[in-house]
Write a protein that holds these residues in place. Structure first.
Motif, PDB file in Angstrom:
ATOM      1  N   ARG A  54     -24.849  -8.002   9.625  1.00  0.00           N
ATOM      2  CA  ARG A  54     -24.546  -8.048  11.056  1.00  0.00           C
ATOM      3  C   ARG A  54     -23.990  -9.421  11.415  1.00  0.00           C
ATOM      4  N   LEU A  55     -23.079  -9.418  12.334  1.00  0.00           N
ATOM      5  CA  LEU A  55     -22.463 -10.639  12.834  1.00  0.00           C
ATOM      6  C   LEU A  55     -22.742 -10.731  14.329  1.00  0.00           C
ATOM      7  N   ALA A  56     -23.334 -11.838  14.750  1.00  0.00           N
ATOM      8  CA  ALA A  56     -23.636 -12.048  16.167  1.00  0.00           C
ATOM      9  C   ALA A  56     -23.605 -13.545  16.454  1.00  0.00           C
ATOM     10  N   PRO A  57     -22.421 -14.149  16.418  1.00  0.00           N
ATOM     11  CA  PRO A  57     -22.355 -15.602  16.618  1.00  0.00           C
ATOM     12  C   PRO A  57     -22.716 -15.977  18.047  1.00  0.00           C
ATOM     13  N   PRO A  58     -23.062 -17.237  18.280  1.00  0.00           N
ATOM     14  CA  PRO A  58     -23.265 -17.678  19.669  1.00  0.00           C
ATOM     15  C   PRO A  58     -22.015 -17.393  20.493  1.00  0.00           C
ATOM     16  N   LEU A  59     -22.196 -17.124  21.762  1.00  0.00           N
ATOM     17  CA  LEU A  59     -21.056 -16.864  22.636  1.00  0.00           C
ATOM     18  C   LEU A  59     -20.253 -18.134  22.886  1.00  0.00           C
ATOM     19  N   THR A  60     -20.754 -19.266  22.414  1.00  0.00           N
ATOM     20  CA  THR A  60     -20.052 -20.536  22.524  1.00  0.00           C
ATOM     21  C   THR A  60     -19.138 -20.800  21.336  1.00  0.00           C
TER      22      THR A  60
ATOM     23  N   LEU B 177     -27.497  -9.628  28.322  1.00  0.00           N
ATOM     24  CA  LEU B 177     -27.249 -11.039  28.662  1.00  0.00           C
ATOM     25  C   LEU B 177     -26.002 -11.592  27.980  1.00  0.00           C
ATOM     26  N   GLY B 178     -24.919 -10.811  28.062  1.00  0.00           N
ATOM     27  CA  GLY B 178     -23.609 -11.292  27.665  1.00  0.00           C
ATOM     28  C   GLY B 178     -23.135 -10.881  26.290  1.00  0.00           C
ATOM     29  N   ARG B 179     -23.988 -10.448  25.426  1.00  0.00           N
ATOM     30  CA  ARG B 179     -23.642 -10.203  24.026  1.00  0.00           C
ATOM     31  C   ARG B 179     -22.467  -9.236  23.869  1.00  0.00           C
ATOM     32  N   THR B 180     -22.411  -8.181  24.660  1.00  0.00           N
ATOM     33  CA  THR B 180     -21.390  -7.149  24.455  1.00  0.00           C
ATOM     34  C   THR B 180     -20.174  -7.321  25.361  1.00  0.00           C
ATOM     35  N   GLY B 181     -20.124  -8.417  26.122  1.00  0.00           N
ATOM     36  CA  GLY B 181     -19.018  -8.621  27.050  1.00  0.00           C
ATOM     37  C   GLY B 181     -19.367  -8.259  28.477  1.00  0.00           C
TER      38      GLY B 181
ATOM     39  N   THR C 129     -21.807 -17.243  36.188  1.00  0.00           N
ATOM     40  CA  THR C 129     -20.403 -17.650  36.214  1.00  0.00           C
ATOM     41  C   THR C 129     -19.476 -16.603  35.617  1.00  0.00           C
ATOM     42  N   GLY C 130     -20.011 -15.729  34.784  1.00  0.00           N
ATOM     43  CA  GLY C 130     -19.194 -14.732  34.094  1.00  0.00           C
ATOM     44  C   GLY C 130     -18.458 -15.275  32.885  1.00  0.00           C
ATOM     45  N   GLU C 131     -18.552 -16.581  32.643  1.00  0.00           N
ATOM     46  CA  GLU C 131     -17.820 -17.202  31.535  1.00  0.00           C
ATOM     47  C   GLU C 131     -18.210 -16.609  30.185  1.00  0.00           C
ATOM     48  N   PHE C 132     -19.494 -16.413  29.966  1.00  0.00           N
ATOM     49  CA  PHE C 132     -19.938 -15.988  28.639  1.00  0.00           C
ATOM     50  C   PHE C 132     -19.643 -14.515  28.399  1.00  0.00           C
TER      51      PHE C 132
ATOM     52  N   GLU D 224     -13.246 -11.577  24.962  1.00  0.00           N
ATOM     53  CA  GLU D 224     -12.020 -12.117  24.356  1.00  0.00           C
ATOM     54  C   GLU D 224     -12.197 -12.399  22.870  1.00  0.00           C
ATOM     55  N   LEU D 225     -13.300 -13.044  22.512  1.00  0.00           N
ATOM     56  CA  LEU D 225     -13.526 -13.342  21.097  1.00  0.00           C
ATOM     57  C   LEU D 225     -13.922 -12.083  20.328  1.00  0.00           C
TER      58      LEU D 225
END
Length: 409
Positions: A384-390, A241-245, A314-317, A323-324
């Motif tokens: 571990r680092l896993a910030p919000p995708l926002t 659900l978006g975590r890895t791109g 949307t593919g945004e996340f 990118e991040l």
């Protein structure tokens, strides 16, 4: 005469932590921070101190705290209907299942609540499929899993854990599992035979320290299971659900498992929502009464889950994580040899090995907390680092700067 209303006394962080000690079972060892409010990538404790959340609830908060689209969906549904149980249909479940199946490229959805329930459900489905479709003799089905896995804490799941902290004192253990080293196709092939119902693995092992397998490993698992006539079950509860791109981590190798397990981010950080998704041939083995969940697929969960799917459509996340993620890797690369021994990263997810002489992962996490950044250790000196995708690029750079300060000062 009516008694005057009592005003509750606000308790501070230290007092609240002490108050937990006699009444809460010791299943976790939290950092000594008491969160009272949150928005986006930031949380605030009861004294008003702000912290950048670089853990995001182990990926349950992929969209940040209180994302407006998700809280709005929850508020709307709270005013209409929250629970029917699965004794009746509800008007939100069909749309949720349709859109989740489309997002993940699957055909059927089995809604549950927690990640561990999704794993347990996946195990039951794999065994049922082995008996009904593959023809494995009754009660002889086996499932091949990887060492250093983390799939949950139920008695069946800890039966195939290699973490003695998770296992010790909880036997007798459930039979039917074969454990092989992670990222070792030869060992996996040796463990698979005519009784094998499925291979169950995490595409990236999160709890183990964000361990990323070699290129070709997931494709090799897919080909091996296809040749052996067994299922490939991918646990994407943290990685998905978006975590890895990508929507799913297996997409990095263009792999399509037979069954995918989802959870955490699927509930948007608002309600627990999980799901088993897969082909009709596999999930279609379940018949009414053979499995269930009172809360699985409830209207509130379906409403929030649908809003989560809408965000991912949307593919945004996925783009933000890619990118991040490049910013994250660049920042960590600069710290190698300056307190960081090594790291593994994919998307906005990293396991960082700190020089042991600088402290344990727990000690590093506590120092970062005191500087206003929240992370969590895994094992030894790994965080571990896993910030919000926002999270913004500026916020991410600030967190990396704080990590540099903690490691080099």
């Amino acid at each position: 005469m009516t008694a005057p209303a009592r005003t509750a006394r606000t308790r501070g962080s230290e007092e609240l932590i002490r108050a937990e000690e006699p009444v809460l079972a010791h299943n976790y060892h939290p950092l000594p921070v008491v969160v009272a409010r949150a928005e986006g990538a930031w949380v605030e404790d009861v004294e008003g101190r702000r912290y950048l959340d670089m853990l995001a609830g182990y990926s349950a908060l992929n969209f940040g705290h209180r994302h407006p689209a998700l809280t709005e969906a929850a508020h709307r549904q709270l005013d209409r209907l929250t629970l029917t149980s699965r004794a009746f249909h509800n008007d939100r479940l069909a749309s949720f299942a349709e859109r989740l199946a489309t997002l993940t490229g699957t055909e059927m959805v089995l809604p549950m609540n927690t990640g561990a329930e999704a794993v347990e459900s996946g195990i039951k489905v794999a065994r049922k499929w082995a008996y009904d479709v593959k023809g494995v003799p009754a009660d002889r089905a086996t499932i091949v899993v990887a060492a250093d896995n983390f799939h949950g804490r139920t008695t069946t799941i800890v039966s195939f854990s290699t973490d003695e902290t998770a296992r010790s004192g909880f036997g007798p253990f459930t039979p039917g599992f074969r454990v092989v080293p992670y990222n070792d196709l030869a060992a996996m092939e040796a463990a698979v035979d005519e009784t094998t119902a499925a291979v169950l693995i995490e595409p990236i092992q999160g709890e183990a320290g964000v361990l990323i397998p070699d290129p070709g490993y997931l494709a090799g698992v897919r080909e091996l299971t296809r040749r052996a006539g067994c299922l490939f079950v991918a646990d994407e509860i943290q990685s998905g659900l978006g975590r890895t791109g990508r929507t799913l981590a297996v997409e990095h190798e263009s792999v399509v498992p037979d069954v995918v397990l989802l959870g955490k981010a699927l509930g948007g950080g608002i309600v627990p929502v999980s799901a088993v998704v897969g082909s009709r041939e596999v999930l279609g083995v379940l018949r009414p009464g053979e499995h269930g969940s009172t809360f699985g697929g409830n209207p509130l969960a379906a409403a929030v889950g649908t809003a989560v799917v809408e965000l991912l459509e949307t593919g945004e996340f996925q783009r933000r994580a890619t990118e991040l993620g490049a910013v994250l890797r660049e920042g960590l690369t600069a710290l190698v040899g300056r307190g960081v021994v090594g790291f593994r990263a994919r998307g906005l997810w990293a396991g960082v090995d700190v020089e042991p002489a600088l402290g344990t992962g727990r000690e590093i996490s506590e120092r970062l907390m005191r500087e206003g950044v929240l992370v969590k250790d895994t094992h030894g000196s790994t965080i571990r680092l896993a910030p919000p995708l926002t999270v913004t690029g500026e916020e991410l750079a600030g967190a990396l700067g704080t990590l540099e300060k903690v490691l080099t000062s």
